[in-house]
Design an enzyme around this catalytic site. Structure first.
Site, PDB file in Angstrom:
ATOM      1  N   ARG A  83       0.812  -0.959   0.160  1.00  0.00           N
ATOM      2  CA  ARG A  83      -0.027  -0.153  -0.015  1.00  0.00           C
ATOM      3  C   ARG A  83       0.946   1.256  -0.058  1.00  0.00           C
ATOM      4  NH1 ARG A  83      -2.255   3.097   4.643  1.00  0.00           N
ATOM      5  NH2 ARG A  83      -4.062   4.241   3.933  1.00  0.00           N
ATOM      6  N   HIS A 127      -2.808  10.879   0.652  1.00  0.00           N
ATOM      7  CA  HIS A 127      -2.234  10.728   2.111  1.00  0.00           C
ATOM      8  C   HIS A 127      -1.453  12.019   2.571  1.00  0.00           C
ATOM      9  CE1 HIS A 127      -0.684   7.288   5.226  1.00  0.00           C
ATOM     10  NE2 HIS A 127      -0.516   8.516   5.920  1.00  0.00           N
ATOM     11  N   GLU A 172      -7.091   8.452   6.205  1.00  0.00           N
ATOM     12  CA  GLU A 172      -7.579   9.169   7.477  1.00  0.00           C
ATOM     13  C   GLU A 172      -8.023  10.799   7.326  1.00  0.00           C
ATOM     14  OE1 GLU A 172      -4.218   8.674  10.260  1.00  0.00           O
ATOM     15  OE2 GLU A 172      -4.629   6.674  10.330  1.00  0.00           O
ATOM     16  N   ASN A 301      -7.482   1.982   9.747  1.00  0.00           N
ATOM     17  CA  ASN A 301      -5.988   2.152  10.474  1.00  0.00           C
ATOM     18  C   ASN A 301      -6.275   2.271  11.935  1.00  0.00           C
ATOM     19  OD1 ASN A 301      -5.469   2.433   7.898  1.00  0.00           O
ATOM     20  ND2 ASN A 301      -4.694   4.666   7.989  1.00  0.00           N
ATOM     21  N   TYR A 303      -4.198   2.118  16.081  1.00  0.00           N
ATOM     22  CA  TYR A 303      -2.904   2.299  17.003  1.00  0.00           C
ATOM     23  C   TYR A 303      -3.004   2.185  18.498  1.00  0.00           C
ATOM     24  CZ  TYR A 303      -0.615   3.391  12.640  1.00  0.00           C
ATOM     25  OH  TYR A 303      -0.004   3.308  11.250  1.00  0.00           O
ATOM     26  N   GLU A 377      -3.544  -0.020   8.303  1.00  0.00           N
ATOM     27  CA  GLU A 377      -2.369   0.559   8.934  1.00  0.00           C
ATOM     28  C   GLU A 377      -2.485  -0.181  10.469  1.00  0.00           C
ATOM     29  OE1 GLU A 377      -1.280   4.548   9.368  1.00  0.00           O
ATOM     30  OE2 GLU A 377      -1.623   4.803   6.913  1.00  0.00           O
TER      31      GLU A 377
HETATM   32  C1  GBH Z   1      -1.128   7.256  10.829  1.00  0.00           C
HETATM   33  O1  GBH Z   1      -1.866   8.319  11.601  1.00  0.00           O
HETATM   34  C2  GBH Z   1      -0.621   7.852   9.294  1.00  0.00           C
HETATM   35  O2  GBH Z   1      -1.691   7.173   8.396  1.00  0.00           O
HETATM   36  C3  GBH Z   1       0.503   7.592   9.101  1.00  0.00           C
HETATM   37  O3  GBH Z   1       1.092   8.310   7.902  1.00  0.00           O
HETATM   38  C4  GBH Z   1       1.540   7.669  10.091  1.00  0.00           C
HETATM   39  O4  GBH Z   1       2.895   7.526  10.079  1.00  0.00           O
HETATM   40  C5  GBH Z   1       1.330   6.619  11.444  1.00  0.00           C
HETATM   41  O5  GBH Z   1      -0.308   6.682  11.606  1.00  0.00           O
HETATM   42  C6  GBH Z   1       1.838   6.671  12.632  1.00  0.00           C
HETATM   43  O6  GBH Z   1       1.586   7.905  13.248  1.00  0.00           O
HETATM   44  O7  GBH Z   1      -3.325  12.080  18.945  1.00  0.00           O
HETATM   45  O8  GBH Z   1      -1.977  11.542  20.867  1.00  0.00           O
HETATM   46  O9  GBH Z   1      -4.440  11.944  21.066  1.00  0.00           O
HETATM   47  C7  GBH Z   1      -2.351   8.048  12.685  1.00  0.00           C
HETATM   48  C8  GBH Z   1      -2.892   9.217  13.338  1.00  0.00           C
HETATM   49  C9  GBH Z   1      -2.426   8.421  15.783  1.00  0.00           C
HETATM   50  C10 GBH Z   1      -4.108  10.209  14.992  1.00  0.00           C
HETATM   51  C11 GBH Z   1      -3.242   8.214  16.796  1.00  0.00           C
HETATM   52  C12 GBH Z   1      -4.695   9.926  16.403  1.00  0.00           C
HETATM   53  C13 GBH Z   1      -4.589   9.847  18.713  1.00  0.00           C
HETATM   54  C14 GBH Z   1      -3.649   9.590  19.676  1.00  0.00           C
HETATM   55  N1  GBH Z   1      -3.301   9.201  14.738  1.00  0.00           N
HETATM   56  N2  GBH Z   1      -3.917   9.753  17.376  1.00  0.00           N
HETATM   57  S1  GBH Z   1      -3.312  11.521  20.290  1.00  0.00           S
END
Ligand code: GBH
Length: 484
Positions: A83, A127, A172, A301, A303, A377
């Site tokens: 991707r 992106h 996103e 995506n 995390y 992701e």
């Molecule tokens: C993704 O964004 C992106 O698509 C990618 O490009 C990037 O490299 C990857 O993740 C890693 O960051 O804002 O501290 O309250 C993820 C972005 C991460 C935004 C988690 C919301 C919540 C935690 N998101 N975040 S915080």
């Protein structure tokens, strides 16, 4: 349908798509080559104080010149899909008018190279690297940006659609609208809560018009989707006020996008909650029908989960919920407090909790009425360093991937139609406002020499992809040892 009782519960379904993911501005470099014009991320990263250490994507991983080497690494990994995103200002300088042949040729060669190695290309059109000219004309808060996006989508589809089957409109949109125009920690760095809502709507419209443009330009076999970053929102307590805070953040994080895209509506509570900022008159007749297009795939995506309460409750440490900015990204939510979810954290400070991924997969399985789901992701930042022998050992990343893939298997066993998983990221890269200080790659990049070193997680992930099976924990330990 459920798996037969005899089936090894750790085996993924046949045909499950294994991949890695990247984004153009994070890896390509070559920011002024081949007729490419600046994007909002060039402008932002070159503005003092916006990124850590003043890092920019000028060189990044130099993937623009080293893509053959990166392709060879992917082929070694043996994963079935890659991707990547197309840089809009590289293929359509300025964001309107004619295409750049040189820009399109770069992606055309990449696609050919992937197909030669049996790796399916998965193209993300946007992106986050909006052509600066379109930002100068108002950016995502302006409706015209959505119309320009649809033209850009047709142009890329015309160049790559004979070979690329899997397409993603936006990555996103929450980040583009809320971090780009609300907290200002992402490009273009603006901070106006009414603009956040306008931007969100025009991103939705871009998705809808872009999907229609792709359908018109592509053969019937094309699969079109979008990648969202839904929040797995939890309330700190069961108090009605905390549950209401969860409802409001769910509206702003999730339903503002999946409402129009999947159901053709903006929910009434979202409109009420934000009414002191806007009357939503930027939503024109026909927009919701334009946005609500049939989709072939939904990309999620994931995390970390999001934990909220109605007020600054002191039971748990607060976190900013702002992604590090001074101002909140969340419109009309000043009274809501964000908390650190208990548990171990990654190098980003994000709590490791795979249960949020299970919740989201089950939710979207229900709410989409069965559109195939992909995790587009998932991954973690670790403070990786090469050992004296030159290998890079990242057991924490292996454990993270292991626990999240286990959760994906549970969601599949619980009935979710999950078809694939993309590890973020193939390479250590430009981590937006954090610059090169955060490493998400399964392949280490030395940002001085630009040498690539597959980490131990790369070998581990290759084995999972090859066998379609999650190794049990003892095998995990063995695979976590440095490899020569
Ligand atoms: C993704 O964004 C992106 O698509 C990618 O490009 C990037 O490299 C990857 O993740 C890693 O960051 O804002 O501290 O309250 C993820 C972005 C991460 C935004 C988690 C919301 C919540 C935690 N998101 N975040 S915080």
């Amino acid at each position: 349908e459920t798996a037969p009782a005899t089936r090894n519960a750790r085996v993924f379904p046949p045909g499950f798509l294994w991949g890695t993911a990247t984004a153009a501005y994070q890896i390509e470099g070559a920011a002024t080559e081949g007729g490419r014009t600046p994007s909002i991320w060039d402008t932002f990263s070159h503005t003092p104080g916006r990124t850590r250490n003043g890092d920019t994507g000028d060189v990044a991983c130099d993937h623009y010149h080293r893509w053959r080497e990166d392709l060879a690494i992917m082929a070694d990994l043996g994963v079935g899909a890659y991707r990547f995103s197309v840089s809009w200002p590289r293929v359509q300088p300025g964001g309107s008018g004619p295409a750049s042949r040189e820009g399109l040729d770069f992606y055309s060669r990449l696609v050919d190279g992937l197909l030669e190695k049996g790796i399916q290309p998965v193209v993300t059109l946007y992106h986050w690297d909006l052509p600066q000219e379109l930002e100068d004309a108002g950016g995502w808060p302006e409706r015209a940006t959505a119309e320009r996006f649809a033209e850009y989508a047709s142009l890329v589809a015309g160049a790559l659609g004979d070979r690329v089957e899997r397409w993603t409109t936006l990555n996103e949109p929450w980040c583009s609208a809320f971090l780009g125009y609300g907290s200002g920690v992402h490009a273009p760095g603006r901070t106006d809560h009414a603009d956040v809502l306008r931007a969100a709507h025009h991103l939705n419209l871009a998705h809808g018009l872009g999907t229609q443009a792709l359908r018109a330009a592509l053969p019937g076999r094309a699969q079109i989707g979008v990648s969202i970053n839904p929040a797995a929102v939890r309330a700190l307590t069961d108090d009605p006020d905390d549950l209401d805070a969860r409802r409001r953040i769910d509206a702003l994080a999730n339903r503002i996008f999946d409402g129009p895209m999947l159901r053709g509506v903006y929910d009434e509570d979202l409109i009420q909650d934000t009414s002191r900022l806007t009357d939503w008159s930027f939503v024109k007749d026909g927009d919701l029908a334009d946005i609500h297009q049939p989709l072939d795939a939904l990309g999620i995506n994931y995390y970390t989960p999001t934990l909220v309460s109605a007020s600054a409750d002191r039971k748990l440490p607060r976190r900013d919920g702002h992604g590090g900015g001074e101002q909140s990204p969340w419109p009309a939510a000043e009274d809501i407090a964000f908390h650190q979810t208990p548990g171990e954290t990654t190098d980003m400070g994000w709590t490791i909790d795979p249960t949020g991924l299970h919740d989201l997969l089950m939710r979207y399985h229900r709410e989409t009425g069965g559109i195939p789901l992909y995790i587009t992701e998932n991954g973690m930042a670790c403070d990786d360093k090469p050992s004296p022998d030159g290998t890079v050992h990242d057991p924490d990343r292996i454990a993270y991937l292991h626990s999240h893939l286990g959760t994906v298997q549970r969601a599949i066993a619980d009935g979710a139609d999950v078809r694939g998983y993309f590890l973020w990221s193939l390479l250590d890269n430009f981590e937006w406002a954090y610059g090169y200080s955060k490493r998400f790659g399964t392949v280490y990049v030395d940002f001085e020499s630009l040498a690539r070193i597959p980490k131990s997680s790369a070998r581990w992930y290759a084995e999972v992809a090859r066998t379609g099976e999650l190794p049990a924990l003892p095998a995990l330990d063995a695979l976590g040892e440095p490899v020569g």
